[in-house]
Design a protein around this motif. Structure first.
Motif, short mmCIF file in Angstrom:
data_model
loop_
_atom_site.label_atom_id
_atom_site.label_comp_id
_atom_site.label_asym_id
_atom_site.label_seq_id
_atom_site.Cartn_x
_atom_site.Cartn_y
_atom_site.Cartn_z
N VAL A 96 -31.66 15.95 -32.29
CA VAL A 96 -31.91 15.62 -33.69
C VAL A 96 -32.46 16.83 -34.45
N SER A 97 -33.28 17.63 -33.79
CA SER A 97 -33.88 18.79 -34.45
C SER A 97 -32.83 19.81 -34.88
N LYS A 98 -31.66 19.76 -34.26
CA LYS A 98 -30.59 20.69 -34.61
C LYS A 98 -29.52 20.03 -35.47
N GLY A 99 -29.84 18.85 -36.00
CA GLY A 99 -28.89 18.14 -36.84
C GLY A 99 -29.32 18.11 -38.30
N ILE A 100 -28.49 17.51 -39.14
CA ILE A 100 -28.77 17.40 -40.57
C ILE A 100 -28.83 15.92 -40.93
N PRO A 101 -29.99 15.42 -41.41
CA PRO A 101 -30.10 14.00 -41.74
C PRO A 101 -29.28 13.63 -42.97
N GLN A 144 -34.11 5.16 -42.98
CA GLN A 144 -32.95 4.86 -42.14
C GLN A 144 -31.87 5.89 -42.45
N VAL A 145 -31.67 6.81 -41.53
CA VAL A 145 -30.72 7.89 -41.74
C VAL A 145 -29.82 8.04 -40.52
N THR A 146 -28.64 8.58 -40.76
CA THR A 146 -27.81 9.07 -39.67
C THR A 146 -28.00 10.58 -39.63
N VAL A 147 -27.71 11.18 -38.48
CA VAL A 147 -27.93 12.61 -38.32
C VAL A 147 -26.62 13.27 -37.94
N CYS A 148 -26.19 14.24 -38.73
CA CYS A 148 -24.97 14.97 -38.43
C CYS A 148 -25.31 16.02 -37.37
N VAL A 149 -24.72 15.88 -36.17
CA VAL A 149 -25.04 16.77 -35.06
C VAL A 149 -23.79 17.48 -34.58
N MET A 150 -23.99 18.59 -33.89
CA MET A 150 -22.89 19.35 -33.31
C MET A 150 -22.69 18.88 -31.87
N CYS A 151 -21.46 18.55 -31.51
CA CYS A 151 -21.22 17.95 -30.20
C CYS A 151 -21.53 18.90 -29.05
N ARG A 152 -21.51 20.20 -29.27
CA ARG A 152 -21.78 21.13 -28.16
C ARG A 152 -23.25 21.07 -27.75
N ASN A 153 -24.11 20.46 -28.55
CA ASN A 153 -25.52 20.35 -28.19
C ASN A 153 -25.78 19.38 -27.05
#
Length: 464
Positions: free
Chosen positions: A78-83, A106-115
């Protein structure tokens, strides 16, 4: 713990597929003490360059976060994502209107799959890249592999459990298809997708980053998700026959001028013409199957068991939830695979089939319903009722995205809520009409009468 006279540390679990669900599964089994071997046919995605046209940013929500949390990985991801706390709707005239997902926070988090490739943090988990599955047997649990080397050498592995996480076109699942009483359905939708890149402007995001941007156009739509490098990945979802009508750069510009004019200066004219033809539109498939297991030897998870179209943002989250559900059943059944696997099938199949259907439905909502005044009115009604009665009325999107209510139970509850709310609105509307009619009948308005001569004189004085 022991199962079949063999402790977990002496058991070998072979995870086929080193993507998101495979890597997380490896963590779950490794933390229990199993010897885990993960086999992936591709290169290590953590070292691979970004391939245009294939999304690597995904929306992580509550179910996925819970699954990551159990193995201590949530904060790192989550720390490497964008809420993202709202949808941002782009109308044809360029107006932008936010539609919040749910309550504040209540948020979704845009994350990079390589993480997600973190299985190697466990000493008893080994990642094997460039390994392609050639043959396997559910009877003897024997795996034969062809390594990605010029000499094509093979190796075998005797495993106690095979976990198929090798995607929508799973090699593991092919063995299931050879067996009787295995149900399988595959549906390609008539829409495809094509990806474009929106670059930064002066080193910053070209649009507000904490939103899922949507351009709904009834029969098709475009969305944009933020990336850590300040770009947006824009994805155009549209029927294939519409894609086929666009054959030149001028066609692209004419199409975007008509439907997405505000996106043109943000993407760039030349970049738009180039990116549009970089790859053809890609197909989307929905896959359902059951059961998910063969005896106590093999089990399917993630897209191997239930590939879904991407419109509910639940593909990754449902796959991650597979891992935590399996882990919970492992606790209940004392790690006895002969009990765990059939129970996993019984519990998980109805939920995964439901989210596959909901993903199909949400495409209609995203590209068309968000333009409807009735939809926006009903959403406000739902939100107000949820605020007043938080335990009784919960919007479907909230149940799916921000809770772990089972998918099929969320759908059943939504149908019940809809029925109650619609009946309530009908009663209120009927009451308003009857009340208004009564007041008019009881206190009729005074209408001033005008002599016909004055009306006639007034008409004659009008200039034609």
């Amino acid at each position: 713990m022991e199962s079949g006279g063999k402790s977990s540390k002496d058991k070998v679990v072979a995870v086929v597929g080193g993507g998101l669900v495979g890597a997380l599964n490896a963590c779950y089994f490794a933390r229990r003490g199993f010897q885990v071997e993960v086999f992936e046919s591709r290169d290590d995605i953590r070292e691979a360059k970004i391939v245009r046209g294939r999304s690597i940013n995904l929306a992580l929500s509550h179910r996925g976060r819970q699954a990551l949390s159990r193995v201590g990985m949530e904060e790192k991801i989550v720390s490497k994502g964008i809420p993202m706390h709202s949808r941002m709707i782009h109308s044809l005239n360029g107006k932008q209107s936010p539609i919040p997902y749910g309550k504040k926070g209540q948020v979704t988090v845009c994350v990079m799959c390589r993480n997600a490739g973190l299985a190697e943090r466990y000493p008893n988990a080994k990642m094997n890249f460039d390994h392609k599955l050639w043959l396997w047997s559910p009877t003897h649990v024997l795996l034969l592999w062809l390594e990605g080397r010029p000499d094509g050498s093979a190796q075998s592995l005797q495993a106690d459990l095979i976990v198929g996480c090798d995607g929508a076109f799973s090699t593991i699942r092919k063995q299931f298809l050879r067996r009787s009483r295995f149900n399988f359905s595959q549906t390609y939708i008539p829409h495809g997708y094509l990806e474009l890149t929106m670059p930064p402007v002066a080193g910053e995001f070209a649009m507000k980053p904490n939103y899922l941007h949507i351009w709904p156009r009834n029969t098709f739509m475009m969305i944009a998700l933020p990336n850590l490098d300040k770009t947006f990945t824009c994805t155009l979802f549209m029927p294939f026959d519409e894609f086929e009508k666009i054959t030149t750069g001028d066609d692209v510009m004419e199409f975007f001028q008509e439907y997405f004019p505000d996106a043109i200066p943000l993407i760039g004219v030349e970049a738009l013409k180039t990116d549009y033809f970089r790859l053809p539109a890609q197909a989307m498939v929905s896959i359902k199957c059951s059961p998910y297991h063969i005896n106590d030897k093999c089990v399917l998870m993630g897209d191997s068991a239930h590939a879904v179209v991407p419109f509910y943002g639940q593909g990754m989250n449902a796959g991650f939830e597979d891992c935590i559900v399996f882990d919970e059943i492992m606790d209940q059944c004392n790690e006895d695979f002969s009990a765990v696997l059939p129970e996993y099938t019984r519990v998980r199949v109805p939920d995964d089939h439901t989210i596959a259907d909901l993903a199909m439905y949400n495409y209609v909502e995203m590209r068309a319903h968000v333009n409807s005044k009735w939809f926006l009115f009903r959403k406000k009604v739902d939100d107000i009722l949820h605020f007043l009665l938080p335990k009784k009325i919960v919007p479907l999107y909230t149940m799916v995205t921000f809770t772990r209510i089972r998918y099929h139970e969320a759908l059943q509850r939504w149908h019940w809520q809809n029925k109650v709310i619609n009946q309530g609105l009908l009663v209120c509307a009927t009451g308003a009409v009857l009340g208004g009619s009564y007041l008019i009948a009881k206190h009729p308005p005074k209408i001033q009468s005008i002599p016909i001569e004055k009306v006639w004189d007034r008409l004659l004085s009008l200039k034609v």
